[in-house]
Scaffold this active site. Structure first.
Site, PDB file in Angstrom:
ATOM      1  N   SER A 143      35.627  48.394  34.726  1.00 30.30           N
ATOM      2  CA  SER A 143      36.789  47.709  35.292  1.00 30.30           C
ATOM      3  C   SER A 143      36.670  46.192  35.208  1.00 30.30           C
ATOM      4  O   SER A 143      37.670  45.489  35.302  1.00 30.30           O
ATOM      5  CB  SER A 143      36.964  48.105  36.752  1.00 30.30           C
ATOM      6  OG  SER A 143      35.807  47.740  37.480  1.00 30.30           O
ATOM      7  N   ASP A 171      40.183  44.022  45.900  1.00 31.64           N
ATOM      8  CA  ASP A 171      40.375  45.296  46.590  1.00 31.64           C
ATOM      9  C   ASP A 171      39.064  45.896  47.104  1.00 31.64           C
ATOM     10  O   ASP A 171      38.995  47.077  47.369  1.00 31.64           O
ATOM     11  CB  ASP A 171      41.059  46.288  45.635  1.00 31.64           C
ATOM     12  CG  ASP A 171      40.246  46.493  44.362  1.00 31.64           C
ATOM     13  OD1 ASP A 171      39.165  45.889  44.239  1.00 31.64           O
ATOM     14  OD2 ASP A 171      40.686  47.264  43.488  1.00 31.64           O
ATOM     15  N   HIS A 192      36.933  44.991  42.916  1.00 34.27           N
ATOM     16  CA  HIS A 192      37.217  44.062  41.820  1.00 34.27           C
ATOM     17  C   HIS A 192      37.437  42.643  42.324  1.00 34.27           C
ATOM     18  O   HIS A 192      37.883  42.439  43.448  1.00 34.27           O
ATOM     19  CB  HIS A 192      38.458  44.536  41.058  1.00 34.27           C
ATOM     20  CG  HIS A 192      38.349  45.966  40.631  1.00 34.27           C
ATOM     21  ND1 HIS A 192      39.029  46.981  41.236  1.00 34.27           N
ATOM     22  CD2 HIS A 192      37.570  46.537  39.680  1.00 34.27           C
ATOM     23  CE1 HIS A 192      38.702  48.138  40.669  1.00 34.27           C
ATOM     24  NE2 HIS A 192      37.799  47.898  39.728  1.00 34.27           N
TER      25      HIS A 192
END
Ligand SMILES: *[C@@H]1O[C@H](CO)[C@@H](O)[C@H](O)[C@H]1NC(C)=O
Ligand SMILES: *[C@@H]1O[C@H](CO)[C@@H](O)[C@H](O)[C@H]1NC(C)=O
Ligand SMILES: *[C@@H]1O[C@H](CO)[C@@H](O)[C@H](O)[C@H]1NC(C)=O
Ligand SMILES: *[C@@H]1O[C@H](CO)[C@@H](O)[C@H](O)[C@H]1NC(C)=O
Length: 376
Positions: free
Chosen positions: A39, A336, A339
């Site tokens: 990610s 969040d 990230h």
């Protein structure tokens, strides 16, 4: 006056020299970038495969590092390999997906959240991309959507993956010693993939080490530590120790690969140091508490793993979003809980691109120059 003049003159000389060479190094002019990762550099792969992340994700335009790398070397934003809609792979392709690990996991994404697109799968996709894009070009099809043959050997191959391999062990209740014990296997698989790509013509590699996972809200929320294990900047030491152990071994691997792959130029980038310096100087750099997520749902870290950013509930037939964005994400480090925000990513990228955290210490634009392995 004299001093100013000479500084100006130096700048002019530098400007004149920069486009082709600095200190005898060539300016790279990468025609393409191929990115492998999780990610930290996904630009839409997981969303394309498993459904779009719900709003407010993307509110500030999720501008992950792989997008920034392409921009900084003058290339357009990198499209995700898995995205079948309106993509253009002329200048490269992004194989990263959120939740990817280096090793295949023995759980499904629905059980553990780890993407099934592990690094070995990303390499298979790259292989497929290489063969089939050239096949189309030979037939005169989609000429403008795929790289030219020589792009593959001149391209930049970037890697940012490994963090999820570390947390995966903790989620299986393994001890820190047990997680450390499998690090060599994880790195062996990374090494294997880099060698395969080298065998397919890749020459220029830009390898990120792993960040301080013990500073991430989702790790701090889920894996409890004693007060004595919290470091002076508020991070969980045992988890950061594991990241550092992984990085030590990764650094050794890079030195070894420079010997084994004689034509490769491999840059090792200390992203751990960059991220840790951001977190430890958050206030000074204009950010709020680095351990409180911008988009989340309550608790010490504004993070709840059962109510993630964008989670909804239906009350009396009306949909309500339970985990919403904070007012000003540009003042936050954690988006969040897992990230980084757009603002944090921008800061991290700005530190990384110049080469100050790289071995060898050259900027991205010069990363194609093969350095002597003795320069460590
Ligand atoms: C998955 O299971 C196999 C077989 O038991 C094992 O060898 C492998 O290490 C496991 N992988 C991970 C990531 O735990
Ligand atoms: C890990 O330990 C927790 C708490 O004891 C337990 O609920 C969970 O099922 C365990 N997970 C695994 C994968 O064994
Ligand atoms: C839902 O409807 C019930 C019955 O009309 C009402 O008592 C309750 O307050 C409503 N809940 C919310 C959150 O609006
Ligand atoms: C590498 O080492 C060789 C031999 O010592 C030297 O001639 C060459 O200039 C070096 N290259 C770089 C990039 O430092």
């Amino acid at each position: 006056m004299d001093f100013k003049f000479s500084v100006l003159k130096l700048h002019l000389i530098a400007l004149f020299l920069l486009p082709t060479s600095t200190l005898g190094f060539n300016y790279c002019n990468f025609p393409a970038i191929f990115n492998f990762g999780d990610s930290n550099s996904d630009t839409g792969g997981l969303s394309a495969a498993f459904g779009q992340a719900p709003p407010p994700n993307g509110a500030t335009f999720f501008h992950s590092p792989s997008g920034r790398y392409s921009e900084s070397v003058g290339l357009p934003y990198l499209d995700a390999f898995l995205d079948s809609m309106g993509t253009n792979f002329r200048h490269g392709c992004n194989f990263a997906t959120a939740g990817s690990t280096i090793r295949r996991q023995n759980t499904t994404i629905w059980q553990s959240g780890y993407s099934p697109i592990s690094l070995d799968v990303q390499q298979l996709q790259f292989s497929d991309f290489l063969t089939r894009s050239q096949h189309f070009r030979e037939k005169g099809l989609f000429q403008n959507l795929f790289p030219e043959e020589d792009y593959f050997s001149r391209a930049l191959y970037t890697f940012d993956i490994g963090q999820n391999d570390l947390t995966a062990g903790y989620k299986l209740n393994l001890s820190t010693e047990e997680v450390k014990a499998y690090v060599p296997d994880v790195l062996g698989q990374l090494s294997h993939v880099i060698k395969l790509i080298y065998g397919q013509g890749g020459r220029i590699f830009w390898v990120h080490n792993t960040g301080p996972v013990g500073c991430l809200p989702y790790v701090m929320d889920r894996f409890w530590v004693t007060a004595a294990q919290i470091d002076k900047h508020g991070c969980s030491s045992p988890y950061n120790d594991v990241s550092q152990y992984f990085n030590l071994k990764l650094r050794e691997l890079v030195l070894q690969l420079r010997d084994e792959l004689p034509a490769a130029a491999i840059t090792y980038v200390d992203v751990y140091a960059v991220k840790y310096s951001l977190i430890s100087q958050a206030k000074k750099l204009g950010f709020e508490n680095p351990f409180v997520a911008c988009c989340g749902h309550g608790g010490k870290y504004n993070y709840n793993r059962f109510v993630k950013c964008g989670s909804k509930t239906v009350v009396n037939g009306t949909e309500t979003v339970l985990a919403v964005s904070c007012k000003d994400p540009s003042t936050r480090i954690s988006w969040d809980g897992t990230h980084f925000t757009e603002a944090a990513n921008r800061w991290i990228f700005d530190q990384v691109v110049g080469g100050a955290f790289s071995d060898p210490p050259v900027s991205l634009k010069f990363a194609c120059n093969k350095m002597n392995t003795s320069q460590k």
